[in-house]
Design a protein around this motif. Sequence first.
Motif, mmCIF file in Angstrom:
data_model
loop_
_atom_site.group_PDB
_atom_site.id
_atom_site.type_symbol
_atom_site.label_atom_id
_atom_site.label_comp_id
_atom_site.label_asym_id
_atom_site.label_seq_id
_atom_site.Cartn_x
_atom_site.Cartn_y
_atom_site.Cartn_z
ATOM 1 N N ASN A 54 -9.997 -0.147 8.335
ATOM 2 C CA ASN A 54 -11.182 0.676 8.076
ATOM 3 C C ASN A 54 -10.765 2.127 7.876
ATOM 4 O O ASN A 54 -10.721 2.905 8.819
ATOM 5 C CB ASN A 54 -12.174 0.566 9.227
ATOM 6 C CG ASN A 54 -12.781 -0.811 9.305
ATOM 7 O OD1 ASN A 54 -13.011 -1.426 8.287
ATOM 8 N ND2 ASN A 54 -13.019 -1.287 10.499
ATOM 9 N N CYS A 55 -10.403 2.446 6.667
ATOM 10 C CA CYS A 55 -9.973 3.805 6.379
ATOM 11 C C CYS A 55 -10.278 4.116 4.914
ATOM 12 O O CYS A 55 -10.836 3.296 4.201
ATOM 13 C CB CYS A 55 -8.493 3.983 6.677
ATOM 14 S SG CYS A 55 -7.440 2.817 5.821
ATOM 15 N N VAL A 56 -9.896 5.279 4.497
ATOM 16 C CA VAL A 56 -10.105 5.672 3.112
ATOM 17 C C VAL A 56 -8.775 5.703 2.379
ATOM 18 O O VAL A 56 -7.718 5.808 2.985
ATOM 19 C CB VAL A 56 -10.804 7.046 2.994
ATOM 20 C CG1 VAL A 56 -12.191 6.994 3.594
ATOM 21 C CG2 VAL A 56 -9.979 8.141 3.643
ATOM 22 N N GLU A 57 -8.870 5.603 1.066
ATOM 23 C CA GLU A 57 -7.717 5.745 0.199
ATOM 24 C C GLU A 57 -7.979 6.913 -0.735
ATOM 25 O O GLU A 57 -9.120 7.171 -1.106
ATOM 26 C CB GLU A 57 -7.500 4.473 -0.617
ATOM 27 C CG GLU A 57 -7.163 3.269 0.230
ATOM 28 C CD GLU A 57 -7.037 1.999 -0.579
ATOM 29 O OE1 GLU A 57 -6.166 1.201 -0.250
ATOM 30 O OE2 GLU A 57 -7.811 1.814 -1.544
ATOM 31 N N ALA A 110 -1.519 7.359 9.129
ATOM 32 C CA ALA A 110 -2.214 7.234 10.406
ATOM 33 C C ALA A 110 -3.467 6.373 10.285
ATOM 34 O O ALA A 110 -4.378 6.477 11.091
ATOM 35 C CB ALA A 110 -2.587 8.621 10.931
ATOM 36 N N SER A 111 -3.496 5.485 9.315
ATOM 37 C CA SER A 111 -4.669 4.654 9.082
ATOM 38 C C SER A 111 -4.953 3.730 10.257
ATOM 39 O O SER A 111 -4.053 3.323 10.975
ATOM 40 C CB SER A 111 -4.477 3.793 7.828
ATOM 41 O OG SER A 111 -4.415 4.589 6.692
ATOM 42 N N ASN A 112 -6.205 3.370 10.372
ATOM 43 C CA ASN A 112 -6.666 2.443 11.382
ATOM 44 C C ASN A 112 -6.036 1.073 11.112
ATOM 45 O O ASN A 112 -6.115 0.570 9.997
ATOM 46 C CB ASN A 112 -8.198 2.383 11.270
ATOM 47 C CG ASN A 112 -8.840 1.470 12.253
ATOM 48 O OD1 ASN A 112 -8.327 0.415 12.579
ATOM 49 N ND2 ASN A 112 -10.000 1.871 12.725
ATOM 50 N N PRO A 113 -5.416 0.427 12.124
ATOM 51 C CA PRO A 113 -4.782 -0.884 11.902
ATOM 52 C C PRO A 113 -5.750 -1.956 11.405
ATOM 53 O O PRO A 113 -5.343 -2.912 10.751
ATOM 54 C CB PRO A 113 -4.236 -1.262 13.277
ATOM 55 C CG PRO A 113 -4.130 0.018 14.026
ATOM 56 C CD PRO A 113 -5.204 0.918 13.474
ATOM 57 N N VAL A 123 -11.724 9.365 -3.766
ATOM 58 C CA VAL A 123 -11.656 8.832 -2.407
ATOM 59 C C VAL A 123 -12.524 7.578 -2.370
ATOM 60 O O VAL A 123 -13.664 7.585 -2.823
ATOM 61 C CB VAL A 123 -12.181 9.867 -1.383
ATOM 62 C CG1 VAL A 123 -12.150 9.299 0.018
ATOM 63 C CG2 VAL A 123 -11.366 11.148 -1.457
ATOM 64 N N ARG A 124 -11.958 6.494 -1.821
ATOM 65 C CA ARG A 124 -12.711 5.243 -1.710
ATOM 66 C C ARG A 124 -12.428 4.580 -0.370
ATOM 67 O O ARG A 124 -11.446 4.900 0.310
ATOM 68 C CB ARG A 124 -12.346 4.298 -2.847
ATOM 69 C CG ARG A 124 -10.929 3.756 -2.746
ATOM 70 C CD ARG A 124 -10.600 2.841 -3.892
ATOM 71 N NE ARG A 124 -9.259 2.275 -3.718
ATOM 72 C CZ ARG A 124 -8.638 1.538 -4.600
ATOM 73 N NH1 ARG A 124 -9.228 1.273 -5.753
ATOM 74 N NH2 ARG A 124 -7.437 1.055 -4.372
ATOM 75 N N HIS A 125 -13.289 3.654 0.019
ATOM 76 C CA HIS A 125 -13.120 2.885 1.249
ATOM 77 C C HIS A 125 -12.082 1.807 0.983
ATOM 78 O O HIS A 125 -12.209 1.035 0.030
ATOM 79 C CB HIS A 125 -14.463 2.264 1.639
ATOM 80 C CG HIS A 125 -14.441 1.600 2.975
ATOM 81 N ND1 HIS A 125 -13.749 0.446 3.226
ATOM 82 C CD2 HIS A 125 -15.028 1.940 4.147
ATOM 83 C CE1 HIS A 125 -13.909 0.084 4.485
ATOM 84 N NE2 HIS A 125 -14.691 0.989 5.062
ATOM 85 N N SER A 126 -11.067 1.720 1.831
ATOM 86 C CA SER A 126 -9.998 0.756 1.596
ATOM 87 C C SER A 126 -10.476 -0.685 1.707
ATOM 88 O O SER A 126 -9.925 -1.574 1.069
ATOM 89 C CB SER A 126 -8.846 0.988 2.568
ATOM 90 O OG SER A 126 -9.278 0.750 3.899
ATOM 91 N N GLY A 127 -11.519 -0.926 2.501
ATOM 92 C CA GLY A 127 -12.033 -2.276 2.657
ATOM 93 C C GLY A 127 -12.927 -2.725 1.514
ATOM 94 O O GLY A 127 -13.259 -3.893 1.406
ATOM 95 N N ALA A 128 -13.338 -1.807 0.670
ATOM 96 C CA ALA A 128 -14.205 -2.126 -0.471
ATOM 97 C C ALA A 128 -13.762 -1.336 -1.695
ATOM 98 O O ALA A 128 -14.497 -0.502 -2.212
ATOM 99 C CB ALA A 128 -15.651 -1.810 -0.122
ATOM 100 N N PRO A 129 -12.548 -1.581 -2.179
ATOM 101 C CA PRO A 129 -12.017 -0.771 -3.272
ATOM 102 C C PRO A 129 -12.810 -0.839 -4.571
ATOM 103 O O PRO A 129 -12.753 0.085 -5.370
ATOM 104 C CB PRO A 129 -10.597 -1.297 -3.466
ATOM 105 C CG PRO A 129 -10.595 -2.637 -2.842
ATOM 106 C CD PRO A 129 -11.612 -2.604 -1.747
ATOM 107 N N SER A 130 -13.575 -1.903 -4.772
ATOM 108 C CA SER A 130 -14.362 -1.983 -5.999
ATOM 109 C C SER A 130 -15.771 -1.435 -5.811
ATOM 110 O O SER A 130 -16.583 -1.480 -6.727
ATOM 111 C CB SER A 130 -14.426 -3.425 -6.504
ATOM 112 O OG SER A 130 -15.072 -4.239 -5.546
ATOM 113 N N GLY A 131 -16.055 -0.889 -4.640
ATOM 114 C CA GLY A 131 -17.393 -0.402 -4.347
ATOM 115 C C GLY A 131 -17.714 0.964 -4.895
ATOM 116 O O GLY A 131 -18.846 1.398 -4.853
ATOM 117 N N GLY A 132 -16.744 1.679 -5.394
ATOM 118 C CA GLY A 132 -16.982 3.003 -5.939
ATOM 119 C C GLY A 132 -16.066 4.028 -5.303
ATOM 120 O O GLY A 132 -15.370 3.739 -4.335
#
Length: 77
Positions: free
Chosen positions: A29-32, A23-26, A43-52
């Motif tokens: 902007n979602c989490v992985e 059900a991720s945002n198209p 848990v990480r931000h899908s748009g910034a996977p290397s951010g932590g």
Amino acid sequence: MTDTFAPNAAALALRVPFRKATASNPSGNCVEVGELNDGRVAVRHSGAPSGGAILYTPGEWDAFCDGVRAGEFSRSA
């Protein structure tokens, strides 16, 4: 939480297969979420996977998921 933040998510991603909710945002902007071998959940931000990544114990993750199912985080209209 025992370990709250893993600053090097890129290294973590090599060992952890992350997945997005169906059900991720198209817009992306979602989490992985990924499960570590020791049972913790990353848990990480899908748009910034290397951010932590934020790390949760199994009990913390279960409590969070129970809260989501119970609607504890729903916005009021």
